[in-house]
Motif scaffolding. Structure first.
Motif, PDB file in Angstrom:
ATOM      1  N   ASP A   8       0.811  -1.228   0.240  1.00  0.00           N
ATOM      2  CA  ASP A   8      -0.092   0.081  -0.004  1.00  0.00           C
ATOM      3  C   ASP A   8       0.816   1.240  -0.141  1.00  0.00           C
ATOM      4  O   ASP A   8       0.390   2.315  -0.334  1.00  0.00           O
ATOM      5  CB  ASP A   8      -1.094  -0.041   1.095  1.00  0.00           C
ATOM      6  CG  ASP A   8      -0.287   0.025   2.488  1.00  0.00           C
ATOM      7  OD1 ASP A   8       0.789  -0.634   2.819  1.00  0.00           O
ATOM      8  OD2 ASP A   8      -0.725   0.958   3.359  1.00  0.00           O
ATOM      9  N   SER A   9       2.162   1.200   0.589  1.00  0.00           N
ATOM     10  CA  SER A   9       3.146   2.423   0.441  1.00  0.00           C
ATOM     11  C   SER A   9       3.582   2.551  -0.916  1.00  0.00           C
ATOM     12  O   SER A   9       4.304   1.574  -1.230  1.00  0.00           O
ATOM     13  CB  SER A   9       3.929   2.197   1.611  1.00  0.00           C
ATOM     14  OG  SER A   9       5.142   3.323   1.386  1.00  0.00           O
ATOM     15  N   ALA A  10       3.312   3.575  -1.514  1.00  0.00           N
ATOM     16  CA  ALA A  10       3.623   4.020  -3.044  1.00  0.00           C
ATOM     17  C   ALA A  10       5.243   3.972  -2.896  1.00  0.00           C
ATOM     18  O   ALA A  10       5.923   3.517  -3.826  1.00  0.00           O
ATOM     19  CB  ALA A  10       3.177   5.394  -3.473  1.00  0.00           C
ATOM     20  N   ASP A  52       2.040  -7.448   1.294  1.00  0.00           N
ATOM     21  CA  ASP A  52       1.917  -6.834   2.367  1.00  0.00           C
ATOM     22  C   ASP A  52       0.563  -7.432   2.849  1.00  0.00           C
ATOM     23  O   ASP A  52      -0.301  -7.611   2.420  1.00  0.00           O
ATOM     24  CB  ASP A  52       1.964  -5.668   2.531  1.00  0.00           C
ATOM     25  CG  ASP A  52       2.219  -4.982   3.768  1.00  0.00           C
ATOM     26  OD1 ASP A  52       2.490  -5.637   4.807  1.00  0.00           O
ATOM     27  OD2 ASP A  52       2.037  -3.681   3.927  1.00  0.00           O
ATOM     28  N   ILE A  53       0.752  -7.588   4.425  1.00  0.00           N
ATOM     29  CA  ILE A  53      -0.396  -8.084   5.155  1.00  0.00           C
ATOM     30  C   ILE A  53      -1.408  -6.936   5.174  1.00  0.00           C
ATOM     31  O   ILE A  53      -2.629  -7.474   4.708  1.00  0.00           O
ATOM     32  CB  ILE A  53       0.122  -8.522   6.563  1.00  0.00           C
ATOM     33  CG1 ILE A  53       0.617  -9.850   6.573  1.00  0.00           C
ATOM     34  CG2 ILE A  53      -1.346  -8.760   7.457  1.00  0.00           C
ATOM     35  CD1 ILE A  53       1.091 -10.064   8.032  1.00  0.00           C
ATOM     36  N   ARG A  54      -1.189  -5.838   5.425  1.00  0.00           N
ATOM     37  CA  ARG A  54      -2.202  -4.716   5.714  1.00  0.00           C
ATOM     38  C   ARG A  54      -2.387  -3.913   4.473  1.00  0.00           C
ATOM     39  O   ARG A  54      -1.630  -3.255   4.090  1.00  0.00           O
ATOM     40  CB  ARG A  54      -1.812  -4.060   6.911  1.00  0.00           C
ATOM     41  CG  ARG A  54      -1.801  -4.796   8.095  1.00  0.00           C
ATOM     42  CD  ARG A  54      -1.376  -3.898   9.299  1.00  0.00           C
ATOM     43  NE  ARG A  54      -1.594  -4.921  10.615  1.00  0.00           N
ATOM     44  CZ  ARG A  54      -1.471  -4.539  11.792  1.00  0.00           C
ATOM     45  NH1 ARG A  54      -1.477  -3.127  12.173  1.00  0.00           N
ATOM     46  NH2 ARG A  54      -1.569  -5.285  12.781  1.00  0.00           N
ATOM     47  N   LEU A  55      -3.660  -3.986   3.604  1.00  0.00           N
ATOM     48  CA  LEU A  55      -3.857  -3.570   2.404  1.00  0.00           C
ATOM     49  C   LEU A  55      -5.155  -2.804   2.553  1.00  0.00           C
ATOM     50  O   LEU A  55      -6.015  -3.171   3.646  1.00  0.00           O
ATOM     51  CB  LEU A  55      -3.776  -4.649   1.538  1.00  0.00           C
ATOM     52  CG  LEU A  55      -2.492  -5.049   0.973  1.00  0.00           C
ATOM     53  CD1 LEU A  55      -2.870  -6.414  -0.142  1.00  0.00           C
ATOM     54  CD2 LEU A  55      -1.490  -4.099   0.665  1.00  0.00           C
ATOM     55  N   PRO A  56      -5.395  -1.750   2.025  1.00  0.00           N
ATOM     56  CA  PRO A  56      -6.974  -0.936   1.842  1.00  0.00           C
ATOM     57  C   PRO A  56      -8.078  -2.079   1.554  1.00  0.00           C
ATOM     58  O   PRO A  56      -7.722  -3.117   0.862  1.00  0.00           O
ATOM     59  CB  PRO A  56      -6.667  -0.252   0.776  1.00  0.00           C
ATOM     60  CG  PRO A  56      -5.066   0.337   0.778  1.00  0.00           C
ATOM     61  CD  PRO A  56      -4.505  -1.268   0.855  1.00  0.00           C
ATOM     62  N   PRO A  57      -9.083  -1.972   2.234  1.00  0.00           N
ATOM     63  CA  PRO A  57      -9.569  -0.632   2.805  1.00  0.00           C
ATOM     64  C   PRO A  57      -9.381  -0.581   4.335  1.00  0.00           C
ATOM     65  O   PRO A  57      -9.053   0.635   4.718  1.00  0.00           O
ATOM     66  CB  PRO A  57     -11.047  -0.400   2.288  1.00  0.00           C
ATOM     67  CG  PRO A  57     -11.431  -2.079   2.335  1.00  0.00           C
ATOM     68  CD  PRO A  57     -10.199  -2.623   1.711  1.00  0.00           C
ATOM     69  N   SER A  58      -9.393  -1.757   4.919  1.00  0.00           N
ATOM     70  CA  SER A  58      -9.431  -1.630   6.430  1.00  0.00           C
ATOM     71  C   SER A  58      -7.796  -1.735   6.957  1.00  0.00           C
ATOM     72  O   SER A  58      -7.765  -1.355   8.138  1.00  0.00           O
ATOM     73  CB  SER A  58     -10.297  -2.876   7.053  1.00  0.00           C
ATOM     74  OG  SER A  58      -9.167  -4.367   6.573  1.00  0.00           O
ATOM     75  N   GLN A  59      -6.757  -1.946   6.086  1.00  0.00           N
ATOM     76  CA  GLN A  59      -5.415  -1.863   6.666  1.00  0.00           C
ATOM     77  C   GLN A  59      -5.446  -3.102   7.687  1.00  0.00           C
ATOM     78  O   GLN A  59      -4.443  -2.671   8.755  1.00  0.00           O
ATOM     79  CB  GLN A  59      -4.922  -0.674   7.191  1.00  0.00           C
ATOM     80  CG  GLN A  59      -4.921   0.540   6.256  1.00  0.00           C
ATOM     81  CD  GLN A  59      -4.031   0.191   4.919  1.00  0.00           C
ATOM     82  OE1 GLN A  59      -2.951  -0.791   5.193  1.00  0.00           O
ATOM     83  NE2 GLN A  59      -3.997   1.183   3.944  1.00  0.00           N
ATOM     84  N   THR A  60      -5.999  -3.990   7.613  1.00  0.00           N
ATOM     85  CA  THR A  60      -5.824  -5.231   8.854  1.00  0.00           C
ATOM     86  C   THR A  60      -5.225  -6.621   8.113  1.00  0.00           C
ATOM     87  O   THR A  60      -3.951  -6.613   8.327  1.00  0.00           O
ATOM     88  CB  THR A  60      -7.438  -5.550   9.377  1.00  0.00           C
ATOM     89  OG1 THR A  60      -8.012  -5.983   8.168  1.00  0.00           O
ATOM     90  CG2 THR A  60      -7.571  -4.384  10.036  1.00  0.00           C
ATOM     91  N   ASP A  61      -5.971  -7.351   7.448  1.00  0.00           N
ATOM     92  CA  ASP A  61      -5.333  -8.583   7.088  1.00  0.00           C
ATOM     93  C   ASP A  61      -5.823  -8.879   5.623  1.00  0.00           C
ATOM     94  O   ASP A  61      -5.573 -10.131   5.260  1.00  0.00           O
ATOM     95  CB  ASP A  61      -5.876  -9.714   8.002  1.00  0.00           C
ATOM     96  CG  ASP A  61      -7.344  -9.855   8.152  1.00  0.00           C
ATOM     97  OD1 ASP A  61      -8.182  -9.306   7.224  1.00  0.00           O
ATOM     98  OD2 ASP A  61      -7.838 -10.457   8.980  1.00  0.00           O
ATOM     99  N   GLU A  62      -6.328  -7.999   4.848  1.00  0.00           N
ATOM    100  CA  GLU A  62      -6.772  -8.090   3.531  1.00  0.00           C
ATOM    101  C   GLU A  62      -5.471  -8.778   2.673  1.00  0.00           C
ATOM    102  O   GLU A  62      -5.768  -9.832   1.792  1.00  0.00           O
ATOM    103  CB  GLU A  62      -6.849  -6.852   2.688  1.00  0.00           C
ATOM    104  CG  GLU A  62      -8.182  -6.169   3.089  1.00  0.00           C
ATOM    105  CD  GLU A  62      -8.219  -5.218   4.381  1.00  0.00           C
ATOM    106  OE1 GLU A  62      -7.230  -5.176   5.032  1.00  0.00           O
ATOM    107  OE2 GLU A  62      -9.186  -4.649   4.520  1.00  0.00           O
ATOM    108  N   GLY A  63      -4.252  -8.619   2.865  1.00  0.00           N
ATOM    109  CA  GLY A  63      -3.038  -8.994   2.152  1.00  0.00           C
ATOM    110  C   GLY A  63      -3.057 -10.638   2.103  1.00  0.00           C
ATOM    111  O   GLY A  63      -2.769 -11.459   1.470  1.00  0.00           O
ATOM    112  N   LEU A  64      -3.371 -10.979   3.766  1.00  0.00           N
ATOM    113  CA  LEU A  64      -3.088 -12.480   4.143  1.00  0.00           C
ATOM    114  C   LEU A  64      -4.160 -13.299   3.456  1.00  0.00           C
ATOM    115  O   LEU A  64      -3.984 -14.385   3.016  1.00  0.00           O
ATOM    116  CB  LEU A  64      -2.927 -12.533   5.498  1.00  0.00           C
ATOM    117  CG  LEU A  64      -1.707 -12.829   6.191  1.00  0.00           C
ATOM    118  CD1 LEU A  64      -1.659 -12.786   7.508  1.00  0.00           C
ATOM    119  CD2 LEU A  64      -0.937 -13.943   5.459  1.00  0.00           C
TER     120      LEU A  64
END
Length: 217
Positions: A8-10, A52-64
């Motif tokens: 998520d970090s550009a 990465d584990i924490r992706l938008p929109p909730s920045q919790t576990d979307e990546g996993l």
């Protein structure tokens, strides 16, 4: 090797893409959220995805959760979780989906990009690459399994080093023992876990998964 990056970090996303490209890795796509990740994997069918584990929109576990779905839908695509967090429950779900092609590295512990590329290559080739801290936490969380109690302290050390993707020679170097001794410990681990020789040759990974699959249950 062709990869897809989800970060998520550009700044981190573009920086990692450039570093990989400089080392001959083809970055087919670099995206910032889980939906774009799914689309990129479907379009490019990379050898591996760095997620990465924490992706938008909730920045919790979307990546996993996306990684688990990718492994289920496209098992030929390796998945390397690259995060500053250890999420044991979903990490165990990810590892339980397949016996190979999975990695989990912690950002703050990667100090050599060449070692990172080597780990990524192992995952893309169907191997494993797990950070020692990740292994420790996952194994610690999974100690309810009776098979784990059958291992001696040395066999447990060997198992953890196997999970990191080390060869027998690499394990011998870390433990300062002979390769023959390591071969004996590995054979004992396989025997205690009931893993006979097979055509797939993934017993090293299955030995780790036999424990991790129970984490979070």
């Amino acid at each position: 090797m062709r990869v897809v990056i989800a970060e998520d970090s550009a700044i981190l996303r573009d920086g990692l893409a450039q570093l990989l490209a400089l080392r001959g890795v083809e970055v087919a796509a670099a995206v910032g959220d889980a939906d774009a990740l799914h689309s990129a994997v479907a379009e490019h069918r990379p050898d591996a995805a760095v997620i990465d584990i924490r992706l938008p929109p909730s920045q919790t576990d979307e990546g996993l959760r996306a990684a688990v779905a990718i492994r289920r839908e496209t098992p030929d695509v390796g998945v390397l979780i690259f995060s500053q967090y250890v999420e044991t429950r979903f990490a165990a779900d990810l590892l339980a989906e397949s016996s190979a092609g999975v990695g989990y590295l912690l950002k703050e512990r990667v100090v050599d990009i060449d070692e990172f590329v080597d780990a990524l290559s192992r995952v893309a080739a169907g191997g494993t690459a797990l950070d020692p801290d990740v292994v420790t936490q996952l194994l610690g969380a999974g100690r309810r399994t009776s098979a784990l109690d059958l291992l001696t302290p040395r066999e447990r050390e060997v198992l953890e080093l196997m999970a990191e993707g080390r060869t027998n020679a690499g394990i011998a170097a870390v433990l300062v023992v002979s390769e023959r001794a390591v071969e004996k410990h590995v054979a004992n681990v396989f025997a205690k876990l009931g893993l006979p020789p097979s055509e797939t040759g993934h017993r090293r990974v299955l030995a780790v998964l036999r424990y991790l699959r129970h984490v979070g249950s």
